[in-house]
Design an enzyme around this catalytic site. Structure first.
Site, PDB file in Angstrom:
ATOM      1  CD  GLU A 214      -3.000  -1.140   0.370  1.00  0.00           C
ATOM      2  OE1 GLU A 214      -3.308  -0.033  -0.123  1.00  0.00           O
ATOM      3  OE2 GLU A 214      -3.598  -2.194   0.088  1.00  0.00           O
ATOM      4  CB  CYS A 248      -1.683   7.445   1.199  1.00  0.00           C
ATOM      5  SG  CYS A 248      -3.073   6.504   1.843  1.00  0.00           S
TER       6      CYS A 248
HETATM    7  P1  NAD Z   1       7.892   5.252   7.268  1.00  0.00           P
HETATM    8  O1  NAD Z   1       9.163   5.991   7.018  1.00  0.00           O
HETATM    9  O2  NAD Z   1       7.333   5.234   8.619  1.00  0.00           O
HETATM   10  O3  NAD Z   1       8.107   3.798   6.732  1.00  0.00           O
HETATM   11  C1  NAD Z   1       7.090   2.845   6.778  1.00  0.00           C
HETATM   12  C2  NAD Z   1       7.610   1.610   7.451  1.00  0.00           C
HETATM   13  O4  NAD Z   1       8.740   1.104   6.733  1.00  0.00           O
HETATM   14  C3  NAD Z   1       8.083   1.878   8.877  1.00  0.00           C
HETATM   15  O5  NAD Z   1       7.560   0.877   9.719  1.00  0.00           O
HETATM   16  C4  NAD Z   1       9.582   1.827   8.758  1.00  0.00           C
HETATM   17  O6  NAD Z   1      10.215   1.342   9.925  1.00  0.00           O
HETATM   18  C5  NAD Z   1       9.797   0.876   7.625  1.00  0.00           C
HETATM   19  N1  NAD Z   1      11.092   1.127   6.950  1.00  0.00           N
HETATM   20  C6  NAD Z   1      11.704   2.311   6.781  1.00  0.00           C
HETATM   21  N2  NAD Z   1      12.866   2.144   6.107  1.00  0.00           N
HETATM   22  C7  NAD Z   1      12.981   0.822   5.865  1.00  0.00           C
HETATM   23  C8  NAD Z   1      13.962   0.016   5.218  1.00  0.00           C
HETATM   24  N3  NAD Z   1      15.045   0.546   4.675  1.00  0.00           N
HETATM   25  N4  NAD Z   1      13.747  -1.315   5.154  1.00  0.00           N
HETATM   26  C9  NAD Z   1      12.637  -1.863   5.683  1.00  0.00           C
HETATM   27  N5  NAD Z   1      11.683  -1.148   6.314  1.00  0.00           N
HETATM   28  C10 NAD Z   1      11.846   0.175   6.404  1.00  0.00           C
HETATM   29  O7  NAD Z   1       6.735   5.793   6.391  1.00  0.00           O
HETATM   30  P2  NAD Z   1       6.794   6.477   5.057  1.00  0.00           P
HETATM   31  O8  NAD Z   1       7.255   5.495   4.061  1.00  0.00           O
HETATM   32  O9  NAD Z   1       7.444   7.809   5.153  1.00  0.00           O
HETATM   33  O10 NAD Z   1       5.208   6.721   4.997  1.00  0.00           O
HETATM   34  C11 NAD Z   1       4.683   7.625   4.197  1.00  0.00           C
HETATM   35  C12 NAD Z   1       4.359   6.958   2.885  1.00  0.00           C
HETATM   36  O11 NAD Z   1       3.375   5.969   3.095  1.00  0.00           O
HETATM   37  C13 NAD Z   1       3.808   7.879   1.855  1.00  0.00           C
HETATM   38  O12 NAD Z   1       4.423   7.581   0.633  1.00  0.00           O
HETATM   39  C14 NAD Z   1       2.341   7.521   1.798  1.00  0.00           C
HETATM   40  O13 NAD Z   1       1.735   7.794   0.569  1.00  0.00           O
HETATM   41  C15 NAD Z   1       2.381   6.073   2.110  1.00  0.00           C
HETATM   42  N6  NAD Z   1       1.104   5.636   2.669  1.00  0.00           N
HETATM   43  C16 NAD Z   1       0.331   4.815   1.929  1.00  0.00           C
HETATM   44  C17 NAD Z   1      -0.878   4.425   2.427  1.00  0.00           C
HETATM   45  C18 NAD Z   1      -1.781   3.506   1.654  1.00  0.00           C
HETATM   46  O14 NAD Z   1      -2.722   2.990   2.245  1.00  0.00           O
HETATM   47  N7  NAD Z   1      -1.551   3.289   0.376  1.00  0.00           N
HETATM   48  C19 NAD Z   1      -1.298   4.843   3.686  1.00  0.00           C
HETATM   49  C20 NAD Z   1      -0.454   5.684   4.394  1.00  0.00           C
HETATM   50  C21 NAD Z   1       0.757   6.067   3.896  1.00  0.00           C
END
Ligand code: NAD
Length: 460
Positions: A214, A248
């Site tokens: 997602e 998102c």
């Molecule tokens: P984040 O940085 O919190 O990362 C998400 C998760 O990935 C965390 O649990 C983090 O620990 C893990 N993570 C981070 N780096 C990693 C790595 N190198 N290897 C493995 N795991 C790792 O969140 P984010 O990515 O900044 O979240 C925002 C993004 O999420 C936006 O792009 C948003 O559009 C997307 N989002 C999508 C939805 C959906 O339902 N489609 C919902 C909410 C957010």
């Protein structure tokens, strides 16, 4: 106290043991776990709202509707439908394998991993968990470290309310995610950005683990000259500035027909003032950015156009004003990168061909929004674009319908969930054929004669 990486294989083993014991197969047990999720949300409303306030300055109303109620209702919906969803589906059986009965069984994958993002720290791990429980899986939840109060509370609550033989929360940074991803899970459900989505999929490939991703991106919104501009503006402003833009499915930029651009801008400004007052920084209904790093990133994007409303930021307070930008260059970063904050560029168009070409030049969005009274225009936009979802004349609310799948396509993700789709996302469609020992026709067995073969070919 975050779990150390050393604990990870042990936790996976505990859940593997739990799954193999058959614990999660029992529908009564699943129903009790779902009821526990409901109770967990209802009984801890104040603590959850407080954690969300500490992490995101999330307004109480948003905490209740988009996190607490949404998860509680999702769990109740799954509990109500559990028996119906779990019932094996009978299918037809071809003549060649009669007598026999064919079924599709919704079988659990096994031990799953749910990794969440920080913007809806409860919803984004607990809504998938509802699917995991309903479908009979065990799960490890890895909440985002960027929302530490929510992450710590989640751990406490899951340990208090759910069966530890089947469910666990492991907190930590990316290194903990990396260690988790090295484990051979049976399904990985990831919510977050595209960059990490690729890392997750690569890690999953090593164990041939299926993934649901997602992800995010930029969601376009089109407003044509026939739209009710006041209603459109209110719905766009609400969708864009909810959770201070960190959502998102928010509309990320608006293409507006040139003839109504000035009026739409006026209505957008009016809607911002009506919802958040003259100084949104003081509004109890306006949240904060997750951290100073993201606030500074957004502050830099404010300069990509002329702010007709907003434009201010206070990085120390993680505040970025609800901002509407005009005069934005097509290659400006605010149009290229995922904004994930309270900034809305408005771009005029002469002909619909312009926005359609721009939309199709990018990877498909998670959500597409269209405001028009003209059905043909809406149909043309639907026919000529791709996106995870599409909404005519509203924003964001589509995701609250449990009858609709929620998910992206292309770079905005793969797979979907919510309602029955969450159950399906966590179920393997296992094909089952039941036969007896009678009528073991010799026609299928060698040696073959020409006559036998031609009869066999007619039957299969
Ligand atoms: P984040 O940085 O919190 O990362 C998400 C998760 O990935 C965390 O649990 C983090 O620990 C893990 N993570 C981070 N780096 C990693 C790595 N190198 N290897 C493995 N795991 C790792 O969140 P984010 O990515 O900044 O979240 C925002 C993004 O999420 C936006 O792009 C948003 O559009 C997307 N989002 C999508 C939805 C959906 O339902 N489609 C919902 C909410 C957010």
């Amino acid at each position: 106290m975050p779990v150390t990486k050393i604990d990870i294989p042990q936790t996976v083993q505990t859940l593997r043991h739990g799954f193999n014991s058959g614990l999660t197969r029992d529908l009564g047990w699943r129903s009790n776990q779902l009821a526990a999720v409901e109770r967990m949300m209802v009984e801890n409303e104040a603590a959850i709202a407080e954690a969300l306030k500490a992490d995101l300055g999330k307004p109480y109303g948003e905490a209740c509707t988009a996190e607490i109620d949404l998860v509680a209702k999702d769990a109740a919906h799954a509990r109500k439908n559990l028996r119906r969803w779990s019932k094996p589906q009978r299918t037809g059986t071809p003549l060649a394998i009669l007598p026999g009965k064919s079924f599709i069984e919704a079988a659990p994958y096994g031990v799953t991993l749910i990794i969440g993002a920080w913007n809806y720290p409860f919803q984004l791990v607990l809504a998938p968990l509802v699917g995991a429980i309903a479908a009979g899986n065990c799960a490890i939840i890895k909440p985002s470290e960027l929302a530490p109060h929510s992450s710590a509370l989640l751990k406490q609550l899951v340990e208090r309310y759910l069966d530890p033989n089947a469910y666990a929360v492991i907190e930590g940074h990316a290194d903990v995610s990396t260690a988790l991803l090295a484990q051979p899970f049976d399904l990985i459900f990831y919510t977050g950005g595209e960059r990490v989505g690729r890392i997750v999929m690569e890690a999953a490939a090593k164990n041939l683990t299926p993934v649901v991703l997602e992800l995010g991106g930029q969601n376009p919104c089109i407003v044509d000259e026939t739209a009710d501009l006041a209603v459109a503006a209110r719905r766009i402003v609400w969708g864009r500035f909810l959770n201070a833009g960190q959502i998102c499915v928010a509309p990320d930029h608006v293409y507006v027909a040139t003839s109504v651009e000035a009026r739409l801008l006026e209505e957008l400004q009016k809607a911002v003032t009506a919802m958040f007052g003259d100084d949104p920084k003081q509004s109890p209904d306006y949240g904060r950015i997750i951290n100073a790093r993201h606030a500074a990133r957004l502050q830099a994007l404010l300069g990509d156009g002329r702010a007709v409303t907003g434009g201010q930021a206070d990085v120390e307070d993680c505040y970025v004003a609800p901002t509407i930008l005009t005069e934005v260059a097509p290659d400006a970063p605010v149009l290229r990168e995922e904004i994930f904050g309270p900034i809305l560029p408005v771009l005029p168009y002469q002909s619909l061909d312009g926005p359609l070409a721009a939309i199709n030049a990018r990877s498909p969005a998670l959500a597409l929004y269209v405001f028009t009274r003209n059905k043909q225009t809406a149909d043309r936009i639907l026919a000529e674009t791709r996106s995870g979802s599409a909404t005519i004349n509203d924003t964001v609310v589509l995701m609250t319908n449990p009858e609709l799948p929620f998910g992206g396509v292309g770079a905005s993700g793969m797979g979907n969930y919510h309602g029955h789709y969450s159950f399906k996302a966590f179920s393997h469609q296992r094909a089952v054929l039941r036969r007896g020992f009678a009528l073991d026709a010799s026609i299928r067995y060698p040696p073959f004669t020409q006559a036998k073969l031609s009869l066999l070919r007619k039957m299969v």
